[in-house]
Design an enzyme around this catalytic site. Structure first.
Site, PDB file in Angstrom:
ATOM      1  N   THR A  12       1.259   2.829  -4.337  1.00 29.90           N
ATOM      2  CA  THR A  12       1.125   3.823  -3.109  1.00 29.90           C
ATOM      3  C   THR A  12       2.534   3.537  -2.333  1.00 29.90           C
ATOM      4  OG1 THR A  12       0.993   1.405  -1.718  1.00 29.90           O
ATOM      5  CG2 THR A  12      -1.223   2.414  -2.865  1.00 29.90           C
ATOM      6  N   CYS A  13       2.432   3.296  -1.555  1.00 25.09           N
ATOM      7  CA  CYS A  13       4.061   3.726  -0.890  1.00 25.09           C
ATOM      8  C   CYS A  13       4.813   2.039  -1.132  1.00 25.09           C
ATOM      9  CB  CYS A  13       4.514   3.747   0.743  1.00 25.09           C
ATOM     10  SG  CYS A  13       3.373   2.794   2.245  1.00 25.09           S
ATOM     11  N   HIS A  33      -5.827 -10.608  -8.534  1.00 23.10           N
ATOM     12  CA  HIS A  33      -5.444  -9.713  -7.687  1.00 23.10           C
ATOM     13  C   HIS A  33      -5.839  -8.378  -7.869  1.00 23.10           C
ATOM     14  CE1 HIS A  33      -1.081  -7.903  -7.161  1.00 23.10           C
ATOM     15  NE2 HIS A  33      -2.027  -6.892  -7.369  1.00 23.10           N
ATOM     16  N   GLU A  35      -5.066  -4.017   5.880  1.00 21.52           N
ATOM     17  CA  GLU A  35      -4.683  -2.566   6.567  1.00 21.52           C
ATOM     18  C   GLU A  35      -6.031  -2.191   5.927  1.00 21.52           C
ATOM     19  OE1 GLU A  35      -3.144   0.239   4.010  1.00 21.52           O
ATOM     20  OE2 GLU A  35      -1.467  -0.699   2.882  1.00 21.52           O
ATOM     21  N   GLU A  36      -5.950  -1.016   7.095  1.00 19.31           N
ATOM     22  CA  GLU A  36      -7.490  -0.185   5.691  1.00 19.31           C
ATOM     23  C   GLU A  36      -6.889   0.961   5.202  1.00 19.31           C
ATOM     24  OE1 GLU A  36     -10.315  -0.888   6.821  1.00 19.31           O
ATOM     25  OE2 GLU A  36     -10.689  -1.444   8.912  1.00 19.31           O
ATOM     26  N   GLY A  60       8.107  11.301  17.273  1.00 23.27           N
ATOM     27  CA  GLY A  60       9.230  10.750  15.663  1.00 23.27           C
ATOM     28  C   GLY A  60       8.237  10.238  14.981  1.00 23.27           C
TER      29      GLY A  60
END
Length: 427
Positions: A46-47, A87, A102-103, A179
């Site tokens: 992921t990012c 983990h 976060e989803e 933006g």
């Protein structure tokens, strides 16, 4: 069988570092682990994280070698055994995320699991582990409030608007700015049942593009004052170095409005002249108000982490039993495979002799097969129970001894036994 994972996340690395590591190695992951005794592997990207999970022998040496090979000693963490399982579940539950709860991460873990499975990297062990992690992530979100309340400014703006107005159903929302922040707000509004989302931006094409993505309506920036007359909520999020909504404009608009106007300014520097909040019928909220909401929501989410960790601990214990059962199955399969091999040979020989002497039909062969399978089942029932007990008590030397004595266990477990094994697995 050992399991471990290599983790490069937001805790020790920048987003650009994580992206670089992934781009440089995504096409050669198999080559990276080629010097390891690995039977299966999987990755998460992921990012905010790149993680590599491996199952095999000498996992400690394998992962340490990969870290050195990639030159990421200062950015990587390594987890082994139970710590690795914990983990992964923490990741799926959102406990390890930059924004707790976060989803998106749960779907990302599930997607990576499916991709690695389709590409043949994952076999039975990691398949079970990732499936259990996704299950744990769902349970955490279902049984705790770890994902409740917006913690990003963009989402908080929409939540606050809904709180102030009671509901956004049937309301017209004017979004000023297309933006990065404006896009986040637009996505959050798109999930509400609003009458219309109007998007104004100095570059009209950008307003059109965002409107197309979320089902909104692009409007001309120079017509802003006209749309202020009809909208219920204005959320301004431009990157302009000066105010774009003045007191004079809003004062003029309010003379022609009968209902309250809510304006939320989440820009830095501010888009809305500060004195706008002094006008009758106008409620002006700024990014400082939203930060307080975000911080309160984050505190509430953090308070749920302890509950999430309790659920994770329960799920890990179940997963450990599941993995032990998988280990036992290989030994059980070895016993049944060898027994079946000789039973088939003996039945063929006995049936040929009986058929030659008595002229028997095929029904007798079926009777012989039923008798032999029943005998095998009864004879191996006690060893099967003992092997499961050995696996659950981590007496791996017994499992390995049985596999050595009976072969590699590549043959199938008879359906009756396979069903029995499934029944003893934890849900």
């Amino acid at each position: 069988m050992e399991i471990g994972c290599l983790v490069v996340s937001h805790k020790k690395a920048k987003v650009q570092d994580i992206e670089r590591i992934w781009l440089e190695n995504k096409s050669g992951i198999h080559d990276i682990i080629s010097n390891c005794s690995v039977s299966e592997y999987a990755y998460i990207f992921t990012c905010n994280r790149f993680e590599l999970y491996v199952v095999g022998e000498d996992i400690r040496g394998c992962l340490q070698g990969i870290v050195k090979k990639l030159g990421i000693e200062d950015k990587a963490e390594i987890f082994y055994g139970d710590d690795c399982l914990v983990h992964l579940m923490r990741v799926a539950a959102g406990v390890e995320s930059m924004i707790v709860g976060e989803e998106q991460i749960l779907g990302q873990v599930r997607q990576c699991h499916n991709i690695c499975k389709q590409e043949g990297m994952i076999r039975e062990v990691l398949d079970r582990i990732f499936s259990k992690a996704v299950q744990a992530g769902r349970r955490v979100r279902r049984e705790t409030k770890i994902s409740k309340g917006s913690v990003s400014i963009g989402s908080a703006a929409v939540d606050v608007a809904e709180r102030v107005l009671g509901s956004l159903n049937g309301k017209k929302v004017l979004l000023v700015g297309a933006g990065e922040m404006g896009t986040l707000v637009a996505k959050a509004i798109a999930n509400r049942d609003v009458e219309a989302i109007l998007i104004a931006n100095r570059t009209y094409s950008r307003a059109e593009e965002l409107a197309r993505r979320i089902g909104g309506i692009a409007v001309r920036f120079d017509m802003l004052k006209e749309y202020l007359k009809t909208c219920d909520v204005v959320i301004s999020a431009t990157s302009a170095p000066h105010t774009v909504i003045s007191r004079a404009d809003v004062e003029e608009v309010m003379k022609k409005r009968e209902k309250k106007l809510l304006i939320i300014d989440i820009a830095l520097p501010r888009d809305v002249e500060e004195s706008v909040g002094e006008l009758d019928g106008v409620e002006l909220l700024t990014i400082d108000d939203l930060r307080r909401v975000s911080e309160e929501n984050l505190k509430k989410r953090l308070a749920e982490v302890a509950k999430a960790e309790k659920i994770i601990a329960e799920e890990v214990e179940q997963l450990k039993l599941l993995i032990k059962d998988i280990n036992a199955r290989s030994a059980i399969a070895a016993m049944y495979s060898l027994a079946e091999k000789y039973v088939e040979e003996e039945i063929d020989e006995l049936y040929s002799k009986l058929a030659a002497k008595y002229g028997l039909d095929s029904d007798v062969r079926e009777m012989l097969e039923d008798f032999a399978n029943s005998l095998i089942k009864k004879f191996l029932r006690e060893p099967t129970v003992r092997l499961r007990e050995a696996a659950r008590n981590e007496k791996n030397y017994i499992i390995e001894s049985v596999k050595y004595l009976f072969g590699d266990g590549n043959g199938r477990i008879p359906k009756t036994e396979a069903e029995k094994v499934e029944k003893v697995k934890p849900s």
